[in-house]
Design a protein around this motif. Structure first.
Motif, PDB file in Angstrom:
ATOM      1  N   ALA A  85       0.833  -1.213   0.000  1.00 20.31           N
ATOM      2  CA  ALA A  85       0.000   0.000   0.000  1.00 20.31           C
ATOM      3  C   ALA A  85       0.865   1.260   0.000  1.00 20.31           C
ATOM      4  O   ALA A  85       0.690   2.149   0.835  1.00 20.31           O
ATOM      5  CB  ALA A  85      -0.947  -0.021   1.195  1.00 20.31           C
ATOM      6  N   ASP A  86       1.836   1.292  -0.908  1.00 18.02           N
ATOM      7  CA  ASP A  86       2.689   2.475  -1.097  1.00 18.02           C
ATOM      8  C   ASP A  86       3.589   2.786   0.094  1.00 18.02           C
ATOM      9  O   ASP A  86       4.086   3.901   0.237  1.00 18.02           O
ATOM     10  CB  ASP A  86       1.852   3.712  -1.435  1.00 18.02           C
ATOM     11  N   ARG A  87       3.805   1.832   0.944  1.00 13.84           N
ATOM     12  CA  ARG A  87       4.791   2.015   2.014  1.00 13.84           C
ATOM     13  C   ARG A  87       5.711   0.810   2.033  1.00 13.84           C
ATOM     14  O   ARG A  87       5.339  -0.300   1.642  1.00 13.84           O
ATOM     15  CB  ARG A  87       4.119   2.208   3.376  1.00 13.84           C
ATOM     16  N   GLY A  88       6.927   1.034   2.467  1.00 13.66           N
ATOM     17  CA  GLY A  88       7.902  -0.044   2.500  1.00 13.66           C
ATOM     18  C   GLY A  88       8.111  -0.595   3.885  1.00 13.66           C
ATOM     19  O   GLY A  88       7.933   0.104   4.883  1.00 13.66           O
ATOM     20  N   LEU A  89       8.450  -1.864   3.953  1.00 16.24           N
ATOM     21  CA  LEU A  89       8.796  -2.487   5.216  1.00 16.24           C
ATOM     22  C   LEU A  89       9.750  -3.644   4.941  1.00 16.24           C
ATOM     23  O   LEU A  89       9.892  -4.081   3.801  1.00 16.24           O
ATOM     24  CB  LEU A  89       7.556  -2.989   5.951  1.00 16.24           C
ATOM     25  N   THR A  90      10.406  -4.093   5.979  1.00 16.39           N
ATOM     26  CA  THR A  90      11.331  -5.210   5.858  1.00 16.39           C
ATOM     27  C   THR A  90      10.821  -6.387   6.668  1.00 16.39           C
ATOM     28  O   THR A  90      10.239  -6.216   7.739  1.00 16.39           O
ATOM     29  CB  THR A  90      12.741  -4.825   6.336  1.00 16.39           C
ATOM     30  N   CYS A  91      11.026  -7.568   6.135  1.00 19.81           N
ATOM     31  CA  CYS A  91      10.608  -8.796   6.800  1.00 19.81           C
ATOM     32  C   CYS A  91      11.772  -9.779   6.762  1.00 19.81           C
ATOM     33  O   CYS A  91      12.478  -9.876   5.753  1.00 19.81           O
ATOM     34  CB  CYS A  91       9.398  -9.422   6.112  1.00 19.81           C
ATOM     35  N   SER A  92      11.960 -10.488   7.842  1.00 19.75           N
ATOM     36  CA  SER A  92      12.999 -11.505   7.922  1.00 19.75           C
ATOM     37  C   SER A  92      12.322 -12.865   8.011  1.00 19.75           C
ATOM     38  O   SER A  92      11.718 -13.209   9.029  1.00 19.75           O
ATOM     39  CB  SER A  92      13.887 -11.269   9.152  1.00 19.75           C
ATOM     40  N   ALA A  93      12.378 -13.614   6.925  1.00 20.33           N
ATOM     41  CA  ALA A  93      11.656 -14.884   6.819  1.00 20.33           C
ATOM     42  C   ALA A  93      12.638 -16.047   6.833  1.00 20.33           C
ATOM     43  O   ALA A  93      13.412 -16.226   5.887  1.00 20.33           O
ATOM     44  CB  ALA A  93      10.824 -14.909   5.548  1.00 20.33           C
ATOM     45  N   ALA A  94      12.616 -16.823   7.894  1.00 25.87           N
ATOM     46  CA  ALA A  94      13.456 -18.010   7.959  1.00 25.87           C
ATOM     47  C   ALA A  94      12.940 -19.065   6.989  1.00 25.87           C
ATOM     48  O   ALA A  94      11.727 -19.201   6.777  1.00 25.87           O
ATOM     49  CB  ALA A  94      13.466 -18.562   9.383  1.00 25.87           C
ATOM     50  N   ALA A  95      13.849 -19.783   6.369  1.00 21.22           N
ATOM     51  CA  ALA A  95      13.460 -20.889   5.497  1.00 21.22           C
ATOM     52  C   ALA A  95      12.738 -21.950   6.320  1.00 21.22           C
ATOM     53  O   ALA A  95      12.999 -22.117   7.516  1.00 21.22           O
ATOM     54  CB  ALA A  95      14.690 -21.480   4.819  1.00 21.22           C
ATOM     55  N   LEU A  96      11.810 -22.678   5.687  1.00 16.04           N
ATOM     56  CA  LEU A  96      11.006 -23.684   6.375  1.00 16.04           C
ATOM     57  C   LEU A  96      11.182 -25.036   5.704  1.00 16.04           C
ATOM     58  O   LEU A  96      11.401 -25.124   4.495  1.00 16.04           O
ATOM     59  CB  LEU A  96       9.528 -23.299   6.347  1.00 16.04           C
ATOM     60  N   SER A  97      11.039 -26.090   6.487  1.00 16.73           N
ATOM     61  CA  SER A  97      11.048 -27.435   5.916  1.00 16.73           C
ATOM     62  C   SER A  97       9.709 -27.699   5.236  1.00 16.73           C
ATOM     63  O   SER A  97       8.721 -26.975   5.454  1.00 16.73           O
ATOM     64  CB  SER A  97      11.275 -28.480   7.012  1.00 16.73           C
ATOM     65  N   GLY A  98       9.651 -28.726   4.416  1.00 14.87           N
ATOM     66  CA  GLY A  98       8.403 -29.084   3.768  1.00 14.87           C
ATOM     67  C   GLY A  98       7.306 -29.369   4.767  1.00 14.87           C
ATOM     68  O   GLY A  98       6.148 -28.982   4.577  1.00 14.87           O
ATOM     69  N   GLU A  99       7.640 -30.051   5.864  1.00 11.55           N
ATOM     70  CA  GLU A  99       6.654 -30.355   6.899  1.00 11.55           C
ATOM     71  C   GLU A  99       6.130 -29.091   7.562  1.00 11.55           C
ATOM     72  O   GLU A  99       4.930 -28.974   7.842  1.00 11.55           O
ATOM     73  CB  GLU A  99       7.269 -31.284   7.955  1.00 11.55           C
ATOM     74  N   GLU A 100       7.016 -28.134   7.794  1.00  9.64           N
ATOM     75  CA  GLU A 100       6.582 -26.876   8.415  1.00  9.64           C
ATOM     76  C   GLU A 100       5.658 -26.095   7.493  1.00  9.64           C
ATOM     77  O   GLU A 100       4.668 -25.498   7.942  1.00  9.64           O
ATOM     78  CB  GLU A 100       7.813 -26.040   8.780  1.00  9.64           C
ATOM     79  N   ILE A 101       5.957 -26.108   6.210  1.00  4.78           N
ATOM     80  CA  ILE A 101       5.105 -25.410   5.252  1.00  4.78           C
ATOM     81  C   ILE A 101       3.724 -26.036   5.212  1.00  4.78           C
ATOM     82  O   ILE A 101       2.696 -25.343   5.260  1.00  4.78           O
ATOM     83  CB  ILE A 101       5.751 -25.418   3.851  1.00  4.78           C
ATOM     84  N   GLU A 102       3.666 -27.369   5.148  1.00  6.93           N
ATOM     85  CA  GLU A 102       2.370 -28.045   5.100  1.00  6.93           C
ATOM     86  C   GLU A 102       1.584 -27.835   6.380  1.00  6.93           C
ATOM     87  O   GLU A 102       0.362 -27.669   6.347  1.00  6.93           O
ATOM     88  CB  GLU A 102       2.569 -29.540   4.829  1.00  6.93           C
ATOM     89  N   ALA A 103       2.269 -27.827   7.518  1.00  2.78           N
ATOM     90  CA  ALA A 103       1.579 -27.612   8.795  1.00  2.78           C
ATOM     91  C   ALA A 103       0.968 -26.215   8.853  1.00  2.78           C
ATOM     92  O   ALA A 103      -0.173 -26.031   9.294  1.00  2.78           O
ATOM     93  CB  ALA A 103       2.545 -27.825   9.956  1.00  2.78           C
ATOM     94  N   ARG A 104       1.711 -25.221   8.412  1.00  7.51           N
ATOM     95  CA  ARG A 104       1.181 -23.851   8.407  1.00  7.51           C
ATOM     96  C   ARG A 104       0.038 -23.714   7.409  1.00  7.51           C
ATOM     97  O   ARG A 104      -0.941 -23.011   7.662  1.00  7.51           O
ATOM     98  CB  ARG A 104       2.296 -22.855   8.082  1.00  7.51           C
ATOM     99  N   ARG A 105       0.165 -24.377   6.283  1.00  5.02           N
ATOM    100  CA  ARG A 105      -0.896 -24.307   5.281  1.00  5.02           C
ATOM    101  C   ARG A 105      -2.178 -24.944   5.816  1.00  5.02           C
ATOM    102  O   ARG A 105      -3.282 -24.437   5.582  1.00  5.02           O
ATOM    103  CB  ARG A 105      -0.433 -25.000   4.004  1.00  5.02           C
ATOM    104  N   ALA A 106      -2.033 -26.039   6.541  1.00  3.90           N
ATOM    105  CA  ALA A 106      -3.212 -26.712   7.089  1.00  3.90           C
ATOM    106  C   ALA A 106      -3.946 -25.833   8.092  1.00  3.90           C
ATOM    107  O   ALA A 106      -5.178 -25.878   8.196  1.00  3.90           O
ATOM    108  CB  ALA A 106      -2.799 -28.032   7.742  1.00  3.90           C
ATOM    109  N   LEU A 107      -3.212 -25.013   8.849  1.00  2.00           N
ATOM    110  CA  LEU A 107      -3.827 -24.143   9.850  1.00  2.00           C
ATOM    111  C   LEU A 107      -4.663 -23.037   9.220  1.00  2.00           C
ATOM    112  O   LEU A 107      -5.505 -22.430   9.889  1.00  2.00           O
ATOM    113  CB  LEU A 107      -2.747 -23.523  10.741  1.00  2.00           C
ATOM    114  N   GLN A 108      -4.432 -22.751   7.935  1.00  2.12           N
ATOM    115  CA  GLN A 108      -5.163 -21.676   7.271  1.00  2.12           C
ATOM    116  C   GLN A 108      -6.603 -22.042   6.967  1.00  2.12           C
ATOM    117  O   GLN A 108      -7.425 -21.176   6.707  1.00  2.12           O
ATOM    118  CB  GLN A 108      -4.453 -21.275   5.970  1.00  2.12           C
TER     119      GLN A 108
END
Length: 203
Positions: A145-168
């Protein structure tokens, strides 16, 4: 192609050790990509990627869409690392997105850049792993929305990605195929994914 061949041959002559299967795959991918046709390609190093995942390897975390040299968050995994769907990622680890994406696209043979970016979107985590192996954290500069910010995203394992996706919940689940008739003799088809969802390897 002749020029790319001579450059590739010279690069091989400089080596003192044989290429591993993975290295040879990536090397040939970059060479064949000069053909600029999706029908001439070297398949991804899926066996090595699968073994990497099985050993707990970490991946680029969030879902993204590549479009005209720009990178957008398409699935934030419920706001992982402060990201939101629709955010535009403009820098990755201090590098502007356009040249950073060029490093990934060089593995893909396609007639036009738009097709290469479509292929890249579907295989983004694998391509990022090929080009940036072992990266444990991605420092992202984001435009929202026309503003900048920084994010620090740690890499995730496949299991972690699927677990987070399931919570959605179901709103973020992969769209299932559906076919039905609507009033007025109109046929409705939702294609879902363009491969065998039950057996993705049978494409």
């Amino acid at each position: 192609l002749d020029e790319a061949f001579e450059q590739s041959k010279a690069a091989l002559k400089e080596r003192t050790e044989p290429l591993s299967t993975f290295e040879a795959t990536v090397f040939l991918q970059k060479f064949v990509a000069h053909a600029n046709t999706a029908h001439a390609r070297v398949d991804m190093p899926v066996p090595q990627f699968t073994e990497y995942l099985r050993s707990g390897g970490k991946l680029w975390p969030v879902g993204v869409r590549v479009d005209e040299g720009r990178l957008w968050v398409s699935d934030s995994l419920d706001g992982y690392a402060g990201l939101a769907e629709g955010d535009e990622i403009v820098q990755v680890n201090g590098v502007e997105v356009a040249p950073w994406l060029d490093g990934l696209v060089q593995h893909i043979s396609a007639e036009i850049r738009g097709l290469a970016e479509s292929i890249l979107t579907r295989s983004f985590r694998l391509q990022t792993w090929i080009e940036h192996p072992g990266v444990e954290r991605f420092e992202l500069t984001v435009r929202r929305a026309d503003r900048g910010l920084t994010c620090s995203a740690a890499a995730l394992s496949g299991e972690e990605i699927e677990a987070r996706r399931a919570l959605q919940g179901p709103t973020h689940a992969r769209a299932e195929r559906e076919a039905r008739m609507l009033p007025g003799g109109i046929a409705y088809l939702r294609t879902g994914a363009f491969y065998n969802v039950a057996s993705p390897e049978q494409r």
